[in-house]
Structure formats: C-alpha cells, structure tokens
Design a protein around this motif. Structure first.
Motif, PDB file in Angstrom:
ATOM      1  N   LYS A 253      11.918  -8.369  31.651  1.00  0.00           N
ATOM      2  CA  LYS A 253      12.588  -9.485  31.010  1.00  0.00           C
ATOM      3  C   LYS A 253      14.099  -9.356  31.141  1.00  0.00           C
TER       4      LYS A 253
ATOM      5  N   GLU B  33      12.815 -14.879  23.524  1.00  0.00           N
ATOM      6  CA  GLU B  33      11.892 -15.850  24.113  1.00  0.00           C
ATOM      7  C   GLU B  33      10.668 -15.994  23.211  1.00  0.00           C
ATOM      8  N   ARG B  34      10.193 -17.214  23.127  1.00  0.00           N
ATOM      9  CA  ARG B  34       8.966 -17.474  22.377  1.00  0.00           C
ATOM     10  C   ARG B  34       8.176 -18.567  23.090  1.00  0.00           C
ATOM     11  N   VAL B  35       6.924 -18.271  23.357  1.00  0.00           N
ATOM     12  CA  VAL B  35       6.059 -19.215  24.060  1.00  0.00           C
ATOM     13  C   VAL B  35       5.514 -20.210  23.057  1.00  0.00           C
TER      14      VAL B  35
ATOM     15  N   ALA C 217       3.615 -23.685  31.076  1.00  0.00           N
ATOM     16  CA  ALA C 217       4.084 -22.953  29.902  1.00  0.00           C
ATOM     17  C   ALA C 217       5.352 -23.609  29.376  1.00  0.00           C
TER      18      ALA C 217
ATOM     19  N   VAL D 138       8.466 -22.738  26.889  1.00  0.00           N
ATOM     20  CA  VAL D 138       9.138 -21.578  26.284  1.00  0.00           C
ATOM     21  C   VAL D 138      10.452 -22.042  25.677  1.00  0.00           C
TER      22      VAL D 138
ATOM     23  N   VAL E  53       5.318 -18.423  32.618  1.00  0.00           N
ATOM     24  CA  VAL E  53       6.212 -18.094  31.506  1.00  0.00           C
ATOM     25  C   VAL E  53       7.583 -17.687  32.027  1.00  0.00           C
TER      26      VAL E  53
ATOM     27  N   SER F 246       9.448 -20.838  33.210  1.00  0.00           N
ATOM     28  CA  SER F 246       9.893 -21.665  32.087  1.00  0.00           C
ATOM     29  C   SER F 246      11.044 -21.016  31.336  1.00  0.00           C
ATOM     30  N   ALA F 247      11.060 -19.672  31.247  1.00  0.00           N
ATOM     31  CA  ALA F 247      12.186 -18.993  30.593  1.00  0.00           C
ATOM     32  C   ALA F 247      13.476 -19.189  31.375  1.00  0.00           C
TER      33      ALA F 247
END
Length: 305
Positions: free
Chosen positions: A144, A151-153, A173, A175, A198, A201-202
């Motif tokens: 990461k 970060e939060r999904v 996803a 995020v 994920v 999307s981050a």
C-alpha cells in the motif's frame, strides 16, 4: 684362476685415481654374446675416447669459495643516492574520508558501486511508495502507498460485459481515501481480480481529493444538500459531542474526512457510489465564513446581523 683375475681387476679399478677420466664402453655385442670372454677384457677399453671439449661461452660453471663449499663473501647493498627520502608508511598517512573511498571505488568498479546510480537515485534504498515482491509461482505484489491517507472499501460488486463470445466477468470496487485532516476522495476501479480492482480504485480516489471546510469543533460551517444521479444527500452541522450520525457511504466519507460532529441523511437512491459522490458534491458547496466575508468586503461580525 677366474676368481683371482676378477679380484685383481676390481682392486685395480679402486686404486686407479684417474678412473673417471676414461669412460667405460660396453659393447652390446660383447654383453649379449654367448662367448666365454673374461670380464677383465670386457672392462678394458681398447680405444679410449678423448674428453669432450665444451666452449666456454655456452654455459658458466659456478665456483664456490671456501673449503666447505660455502660462499664466505658478505653482501654489500648499493649506496642510496643523495637526497633520497624514504616513502611514508601506510599507517602514518592521514585517514581517508568516505568520499575519497567512494570515489576510488567508483574509478575501479563503476558509478553504481558507491550507492548512487547515473540517474541520481539511491540504489540501496528501495522505493517506499511501491515495493514489489516477486517469487516463484506468484504474481507481482505491491504494498500500500504510504502517503498518510487511509483507505476503506465501500463496495465490491461483480459486473459482466456482454461480448461476441459470451460474458466477461469483472469486479468493481468503490474506495474512499482520506487523511482525517480535511482531505477526502472517492474512487472506483474495475479489474478481473478483487485486489487489483481495489488498488485501481484507490489510485483513482487519490486523483480526486477535495478539501472539506470545518470549524474548530470538527463540524460543518453550515447546512448543505446535493444530488448525484438518483442519489440525494443532506448534511447538517452538529454540536460538540454529537458524533457522526449518518449511514452507508455518507458515514465513511465523513469519518475519513475528519468530521467528528455532523448529521447526514440519504434521501434518494441507495447506490453506494452515487451517495459517496453526492456527499463530496455537498461538501464542495460549503464555504467558510471568512471566505464569504472577504467576497462581500465586510467584516465577519456583520455576517451575524
């Protein structure tokens, strides 16, 4: 008779001082013949050969001095020239610095040996932002990004795409990233694997970071409403100690933004992506009192009248 002749012959050989000057010639014909010739006649050479003459320039014969065959002469080294200064010892000189040692190794082994490549990057320190770990039978993994954002999904859903040969399955996803200091962003990404979706999307969320205006009580300066698609979100400030009273994607966006006292309500669709983006739009509509007073050209005290 034969025994007496043999003893006389050996005695003559042992007493003769010049026995090594005349080489003994043995004829193969005499040695391997079956004739009964006496050994005394075989040992005597009928035609003695003269000693071989060797030119003096071919090789030199070293002569040792002294009776015992040892050289008794003492070694005398050459004298040192005038103005001779002996070289300093290796330990007597000043200590080399790290830069001099690195420069010497660069000349011998190249620029990368000292720890700095031609591009100016440190070859011994790996990139802390993205570190790749590969192994046998495993795909490339990425850690990461360490930039202070959490970060939060919010949601992971399966989506299909209809093509000529059938349907292609992918994962989408949503995020939300934020530093809890007033910066928050919402991103979406699609991939064939959940982990890749994920990550994408981050990255997309970090490209869409917005600033959230807040007061010293960690709440909104005023109320705001916004919609995105079929989703509609209402945000209200709250007194200290209230907490974040909201649900779904609105709560996640407000918590990662650093808001501690606020009220939120979803008035339209329950779609997580649209509600998260509607929350961001509502936040962007808010302004601080100082900004409004500066635009109007009046002091902040007159805003309350």
């Amino acid at each position: 008779m034969a025994a007496s002749s043999l003893s006389a012959t050996f005695s003559a050989l042992s007493l003769n001082p010049n026995r090594h000057s005349q080489p003994l010639l043995f004829s193969h014909r005499l040695l391997f013949s079956n004739s009964k010739t006496p050994l005394s006649l075989l040992l005597k050479s009928p035609h003695p050969l003269p000693p071989a003459k060797v030119a003096s320039g071919d090789f030199e014969i070293p002569f040792l001095e002294g009776e015992d065959g040892e050289d008794t002469g003492a070694f005398s080294p050459p004298e040192r020239p005038e103005g001779y200064v002996p070289p300093p010892s290796f330990d007597d000189g000043p200590a080399e610095t790290e830069e001099e040692i690195a420069r010497a190794f660069e000349e011998l082994y190249g620029a990368a040996y000292s720890g700095e490549s031609f591009l100016g990057n440190d070859v011994y320190a790996m990139d802390s932002m993205v570190k790749k770990a590969t192994g046998f039978g495993s795909k490339t993994k990425k850690e990461k990004v360490r930039d202070g954002f959490d970060e939060r999904v919010v949601q992971v859903r399966r989506v299909t795409k209809v093509v000529k040969g059938g349907k292609q399955l992918h994962f989408r996803a949503v995020v939300v990233v934020g530093d809890k200091q007033g910066n928050v962003g919402v991103g979406v990404g699609k991939a064939k694997e959940v982990v890749s979706a994920v990550q994408k999307s981050a990255v997309n969320a970090r490209r869409n970071i917005v600033a959230v205006p807040m007061t010293k009580y960690k709440t909104f300066p005023h109320r705001s409403e916004a919609d995105y698609g079929a989703a509609r979100v209402m945000l209200r400030p709250a007194s200290p100690g209230t907490g974040v009273i909201a649900g779904g994607a609105v709560r996640i966006v407000l918590e990662l933004a650093g808001v501690e006292n606020a009220l939120g309500k979803q008035l339209g669709s329950n779609n997580a992506l649209n509600n998260a983006r509607a929350t961001v739009v509502a936040v962007q509509k808010m302004r601080q009192f100082s900004e409004v007073a500066e635009e109007r050209g009046i002091p902040m005290e007159e805003l309350w009248k």
